[in-house]
Write a protein that holds these residues in place. Structure first.
Motif, mmCIF file in Angstrom:
data_model
loop_
_atom_site.group_PDB
_atom_site.id
_atom_site.type_symbol
_atom_site.label_atom_id
_atom_site.label_comp_id
_atom_site.label_asym_id
_atom_site.label_seq_id
_atom_site.Cartn_x
_atom_site.Cartn_y
_atom_site.Cartn_z
ATOM 1 N N TYR A 44 10.579 -9.864 -8.350
ATOM 2 C CA TYR A 44 11.166 -9.172 -9.504
ATOM 3 C C TYR A 44 10.272 -7.987 -9.829
ATOM 4 N N GLU A 45 10.819 -6.783 -9.665
ATOM 5 C CA GLU A 45 10.040 -5.570 -9.906
ATOM 6 C C GLU A 45 10.829 -4.645 -10.828
ATOM 7 N N PRO A 46 10.628 -4.761 -12.145
ATOM 8 C CA PRO A 46 11.331 -3.852 -13.046
ATOM 9 C C PRO A 46 10.943 -2.418 -12.708
ATOM 10 N N VAL A 54 1.626 -6.267 -5.754
ATOM 11 C CA VAL A 54 0.782 -5.280 -6.416
ATOM 12 C C VAL A 54 0.796 -3.977 -5.621
ATOM 13 N N GLY A 55 1.039 -2.868 -6.289
ATOM 14 C CA GLY A 55 0.992 -1.577 -5.619
ATOM 15 C C GLY A 55 -0.394 -0.956 -5.761
ATOM 16 N N GLY A 56 -0.539 -0.052 -6.730
ATOM 17 C CA GLY A 56 -1.777 0.723 -6.896
ATOM 18 C C GLY A 56 -3.053 -0.107 -6.876
ATOM 19 N N ILE A 109 6.994 0.146 -12.381
ATOM 20 C CA ILE A 109 6.361 0.399 -11.078
ATOM 21 C C ILE A 109 5.644 1.741 -11.085
ATOM 22 N N GLY A 110 4.333 1.660 -10.908
ATOM 23 C CA GLY A 110 3.518 2.874 -10.822
ATOM 24 C C GLY A 110 3.450 3.648 -12.127
ATOM 25 N N THR A 111 3.852 3.032 -13.236
ATOM 26 C CA THR A 111 3.898 3.756 -14.505
ATOM 27 C C THR A 111 2.781 3.338 -15.451
ATOM 28 N N GLY A 146 4.847 -4.830 -10.787
ATOM 29 C CA GLY A 146 4.999 -3.715 -11.724
ATOM 30 C C GLY A 146 3.720 -3.554 -12.515
ATOM 31 N N SER A 147 2.843 -2.635 -12.020
ATOM 32 C CA SER A 147 1.577 -2.343 -12.698
ATOM 33 C C SER A 147 0.720 -3.596 -12.947
ATOM 34 N N VAL A 148 0.687 -4.479 -11.965
ATOM 35 C CA VAL A 148 -0.245 -5.616 -12.058
ATOM 36 C C VAL A 148 -1.652 -5.091 -11.791
ATOM 37 N N TRP A 170 0.812 -1.225 0.000
ATOM 38 C CA TRP A 170 0.000 0.000 0.000
ATOM 39 C C TRP A 170 0.844 1.273 0.000
ATOM 40 N N LYS A 171 2.132 1.152 0.184
ATOM 41 C CA LYS A 171 3.010 2.326 0.245
ATOM 42 C C LYS A 171 2.463 3.319 1.299
ATOM 43 N N MET A 172 2.536 4.632 1.035
ATOM 44 C CA MET A 172 2.068 5.588 2.053
ATOM 45 C C MET A 172 0.598 5.938 1.791
HETATM 46 C C1 PEP Z 1 5.132 -1.837 -6.065
HETATM 47 O O1 PEP Z 1 5.221 -0.750 -5.531
HETATM 48 O O2 PEP Z 1 5.705 -2.809 -5.548
HETATM 49 C C2 PEP Z 1 4.377 -1.948 -7.315
HETATM 50 C C3 PEP Z 1 4.529 -3.029 -8.022
HETATM 51 O O3 PEP Z 1 3.553 -0.888 -7.657
HETATM 52 P P1 PEP Z 1 2.500 -0.803 -8.873
HETATM 53 O O4 PEP Z 1 1.724 -2.114 -8.897
HETATM 54 O O5 PEP Z 1 1.632 0.357 -8.576
HETATM 55 O O6 PEP Z 1 3.304 -0.655 -10.130
#
Ligand code: PEP
Length: 268
Positions: A179-181, A246-248, A185-187, A225-227, A16-18
């Motif tokens: 593995y997080e290219p 998964v981030g966002g 990430i967040g793009t 990475g943007s899953v 969830w980050k911040m």
């Molecule tokens: C992350 O922060 O680990 C990530 C993968 O973010 P996002 O899914 O938003 O790219």
């Protein structure tokens, strides 16, 4: 692309980050409806440390039969305690209910100057406290364009599993790799399943070389990475992909649940 049945657990993890203080955290868990998951699938969330207690108390109140959700912290300091204003230790995270800790996330590396040496200290601290480390590795766009994918992944991994690292602890486990290219990430840019399979294949081979085949094969490698719900199924079906970070898309209960549902029958 076909995939044989994985012997490793499948992890669906959300960072969830911040985002999401205690009130939003409670609302998230109240809204979360997860389908019945196969026994090898595990859910894991990394809320902000301040929201761990809220997450934990919501999870304790979930009805019987609700799939278990493990909790982790997004960062730790390697010292157990001390005059380190603003930091938190692995021991504190463990006693607050965390079972996992992210180490070496690209935002920590890029925005907060976390070095490969720091990742070794942090992984050591997780083991000392009884937490499971989730080590994030990945290349920037520039490194990828220069053809340095393997070199970067090997360097980041060797910091922790090379001769100066924690080879024995990691071989005995538990240990999770992600593995997080960085360019994904967040793009909104996502690695294709072939990109993910290539990088995961490199990591799997390197784990085998350093730790021995049996230990290396036991380590789950997540893709991050943007899953999103729309691409989770095909990424989960890629060879050597043992789950997603998964981030966002983990911030909304519904989209996190949809990604978890994609693990039920990944394409194969
Ligand atoms: C992350 O922060 O680990 C990530 C993968 O973010 P996002 O899914 O938003 O790219």
């Amino acid at each position: 692309m076909t995939k044989s049945a994985p012997a490793r657990p499948i992890l669906i993890a959300g960072n969830w980050k911040m985002n999401h203080g205690p009130a939003e955290t409670r609302a998230f868990f109240r809204d979360l409806r997860v389908p019945e998951l196969p026994s090898g699938v595990q859910l894991l969330l990394f809320p902000p440390a301040l929201s761990l207690a809220a997450a934990r108390s919501e999870l304790e109140q979930r009805p019987e039969g609700f799939p278990p959700v493990s909790l982790g912290v997004q960062n730790i300091h390697w010292e157990p305690a001390g005059a380190l204003t603003g930091e938190l230790s692995a021991e504190m995270a463990r006693s607050a209910g965390a079972s996992h800790a992210l180490v070496g996330h690209s935002e920590r590396r890029q925005l907060f100057g976390e070095s490969d040496e720091d990742t070794v200290r942090k992984v050591a601290a997780t083991y000392r406290a009884g937490l499971i480390p989730v080590l994030c590795v990945g290349e920037t766009l520039e490194e990828r364009r220069k053809g340095s994918l393997a070199r970067v992944l090997h360097r980041q991994l060797d910091a922790v599993i090379g001769p100066e690292g924690l080879r024995t602890e990691i071989a005995t486990g538990p240990f999770v790799l992600a593995y997080e290219p960085v360019w994904a990430i967040g793009t909104g840019e996502t690695a294709t399943p072939d990109d993910a399979a290539e990088a995961h294949g490199l990591l799997r081979a390197h784990l085998g070389e350093r730790l021995g085949r049996t230990a290396g094969d036991g380590i789950p490698i997540l893709y991050g990475g943007s899953v999103k719900p729309k691409n989770a199924r095909e990424l989960l079906a890629a060879p050597e992909v043992d789950g997603v970070l998964v981030g966002g898309a983990s911030l909304e209960a519904e989209s996190f649940a949809q990604i978890a549902a994609a693990s039920v029958s990944p394409q194969g």
